[in-house]
Write a protein that holds these residues in place. Structure first.
Motif, mmCIF file in Angstrom:
data_model
loop_
_atom_site.group_PDB
_atom_site.id
_atom_site.type_symbol
_atom_site.label_atom_id
_atom_site.label_comp_id
_atom_site.label_asym_id
_atom_site.label_seq_id
_atom_site.Cartn_x
_atom_site.Cartn_y
_atom_site.Cartn_z
ATOM 1 N N PRO A 31 41.482 29.622 52.600
ATOM 2 C CA PRO A 31 41.987 29.929 51.109
ATOM 3 C C PRO A 31 42.971 30.714 51.028
ATOM 4 O O PRO A 31 43.249 31.768 51.495
ATOM 5 N N SER A 32 43.800 30.468 49.928
ATOM 6 C CA SER A 32 44.822 31.217 49.817
ATOM 7 C C SER A 32 44.462 32.386 49.290
ATOM 8 O O SER A 32 44.873 33.483 49.325
ATOM 9 N N LEU A 33 43.321 32.505 48.197
ATOM 10 C CA LEU A 33 42.833 33.777 47.882
ATOM 11 C C LEU A 33 42.372 34.771 48.979
ATOM 12 O O LEU A 33 42.575 36.030 49.061
ATOM 13 N N ASP A 34 41.848 34.072 49.975
ATOM 14 C CA ASP A 34 41.400 34.912 51.524
ATOM 15 C C ASP A 34 42.556 35.576 52.025
ATOM 16 O O ASP A 34 42.608 36.620 52.398
ATOM 17 N N ILE A 35 43.615 34.620 52.061
ATOM 18 C CA ILE A 35 44.953 35.461 52.769
ATOM 19 C C ILE A 35 45.522 36.320 52.020
ATOM 20 O O ILE A 35 45.716 37.608 52.396
ATOM 21 N N LEU A 36 45.394 36.235 50.499
ATOM 22 C CA LEU A 36 45.727 37.635 49.911
ATOM 23 C C LEU A 36 44.825 38.564 50.004
ATOM 24 O O LEU A 36 45.348 39.903 49.997
ATOM 25 N N PHE A 37 43.504 38.452 49.907
ATOM 26 C CA PHE A 37 42.457 39.511 50.121
ATOM 27 C C PHE A 37 42.901 40.436 51.155
ATOM 28 O O PHE A 37 43.196 41.653 51.099
ATOM 29 N N TYR A 38 43.086 39.759 52.135
ATOM 30 C CA TYR A 38 43.170 40.556 53.431
ATOM 31 C C TYR A 38 44.732 40.865 53.692
ATOM 32 O O TYR A 38 44.908 42.318 54.366
ATOM 33 N N ARG A 39 45.663 40.401 53.219
ATOM 34 C CA ARG A 39 46.936 40.899 53.178
ATOM 35 C C ARG A 39 47.124 42.214 52.493
ATOM 36 O O ARG A 39 47.690 43.267 52.957
ATOM 37 N N VAL A 40 46.571 42.246 51.337
ATOM 38 C CA VAL A 40 46.464 43.201 50.337
ATOM 39 C C VAL A 40 45.739 44.396 50.928
ATOM 40 O O VAL A 40 46.062 45.633 50.903
ATOM 41 N N PHE A 41 44.665 44.165 51.512
ATOM 42 C CA PHE A 41 43.499 45.223 51.775
ATOM 43 C C PHE A 41 44.332 45.821 53.330
ATOM 44 O O PHE A 41 44.232 47.199 53.264
#
Length: 299
Positions: A31-41
Motif C-alpha cells: 500500500p502507498s500509505l505503508d511505503i510513506l509510513f516507513y519512508r518518513v519514519f
C-alpha cells in the motif's frame, strides 16, 4: 556557467532522483500509505541522529538564532516549518500513489510542470513578476495538460496535485529564513512522522516480513531522500537558484525515459505532442538563462 564542485553536486543529486522509480516500482505490491509510513519514519530517525549527534554545533547556533528572533519572526519560522512538513508529507504520498498506481509518466509529468507552477503561485503569493515569454510558457504547459486530459483526466489531476503540493512547499519555504536549512528539513520530517504516527496502527497493513521491503525502504530513505536533499543544500552554496531550476528537469526527463524504455509504458501521438510542448515551455520559460548567459556575463 563556470563548472564547479557545487554544480557537479547539484547535477548528481538530480541524477540520483532520476533513478527513484527503480527503487519505488518494486514496492508496488505494498500500500502507498505503508511505503510513506516507513519512508518518513526511517528518514526521521536518521536525520534526528545526524542533527543531534553529528551537527551539534549547527543545532546550538540555530537554537540561539531562534531565541534572538522577535516574536513575529519566531511565529513565522514555526508556522512555515510546520506547514512545510504537512506539504512535504502530502507530496510524498501522492507521488508514491501516482508512481505505483497511475503511471511513471504521470509522476514525471508532475515534476515537469512543477517549476512553472511554482513561479505562477509565487506570482500571486509573493508578487513575483513574470515576463511575456514566461507567460507564453505557462500557456503552453496548460495546453499540454488539456491534450493529456483527453486520454485520462484523472491521471492529469493526480499529476497536478503532486506538482501543486511541492510547488506550495517551495513557495512557502522561500520566506522561511534564519534557521539552518538541514535542521528545518529535519524538523519537518520529524513533524511529518508525528502526524503519521497516530494513523499507523489503524491504516497500516500487516507488518512486512520480506527482507527486500526493508532493504528498499532504507535505500529510498538514505539514497533517494536524505543524500540528494543534503547535496541540494550543499550545492546551493555555490550555484544560483535558476541553475538549480534548470537542473531540476533532469529528474522528470529521466523518469519519462525509464518509463518508456525500461518499464515499457505505452505512449501515443497525443502524449508525445503534449510532452513536446512541455519541453518547449521549459526552454521558453528559461530562455533568459539558456540563451542569455553570455549577455548576462558581459553585463
Amino acid at each position: 556557467m563556470k563548472f564547479s564542485k557545487y554544480y557537479l553536486t547539484a547535477f548528481v543529486s538530480f541524477l540520483i532522483w532520476g533513478f527513484f522509480s527503480l527503487a519505488l516500482k518494486p514496492l508496488k505490491g505494498y500500500p502507498s500509505l505503508d511505503i510513506l509510513f516507513y519512508r518518513v519514519f526511517m528518514c526521521a530517525a536518521v536525520m534526528a541522529v545526524i542533527s543531534l549527534f553529528v551537527r551539534v554545533k549547527v543545532l546550538k547556533e540555530s537554537v540561539a538564532a531562534f531565541r534572538e528572533m522577535p516574536v513575529t519572526g519566531k511565529r513565522q519560522v514555526a508556522f512555515l516549518t510546520l506547514i512545510g512538513g504537512v506539504l512535504l508529507t502530502a507530496n510524498w504520498f501522492f507521488f508514491i500513489y501516482v508512481m505505483n498506481h497511475i503511471s511513471v509518466k504521470a509522476a514525471s509529468f508532475a515534476y515537469l510542470v512543477c517549476p512553472i507552477m511554482t513561479t505562477v503561485i509565487a506570482f500571486f503569493v509573493l508578487d513575483e513578476k513574470l515576463s511575456k515569454w514566461q507567460w507564453t510558457a505557462v500557456m503552453l504547459s496548460i495546453l499540454s495538460c488539456i491534450l493529456l486530459s483527453f486520454n485520462n483526466i484523472s491521471d492529469i489531476l493526480y499529476s497536478l496535485i503532486v506538482a501543486a503540493s511541492y510547488a506550495f512547499y517551495l513557495v512557502s519555504q522561500r520566506k522561511n529564513a534564519g534557521i539552518d536549512k538541514f535542521l528545518v528539513l529535519t524538523i519537518q520530517i520529524i513533524f511529518s512522522a508525528l502526524l503519521l504516527l497516530p494513523f499507523y496502527p489503524k491504516y497500516s497493513a500487516a507488518l512486512p516480513t520480506e527482507a527486500s521491503f526493508y532493504i528498499l525502504i532504507i535505500l529510498i530513505a538514505v539514497v533517494f531522500t536524505i543524500i540528494p536533499l543534503f547535496m541540494n543544500l550543499y550545492a546551493l552554496q555555490g550555484v544560483t537558484s535558476s541553475t538549480m531550476g534548470i537542473l531540476l528537469y533532469i529528474n522528470p526527463l529521466m523518469n519519462f525515459a525509464i518509463a518508456l524504455f525500461y518499464f515499457h509504458e505505452p505512449i501515443n501521438a497525443t502524449q508525445i505532442t503534449a510532452y513536446s510542448l512541455i519541453l518547449l515551455s521549459i526552454i521558453i520559460f528559461n530562455e533568459r538563462f539558456i540563451f542569455g548567459r553570455r549577455r548576462t556575463a558581459v553585463a
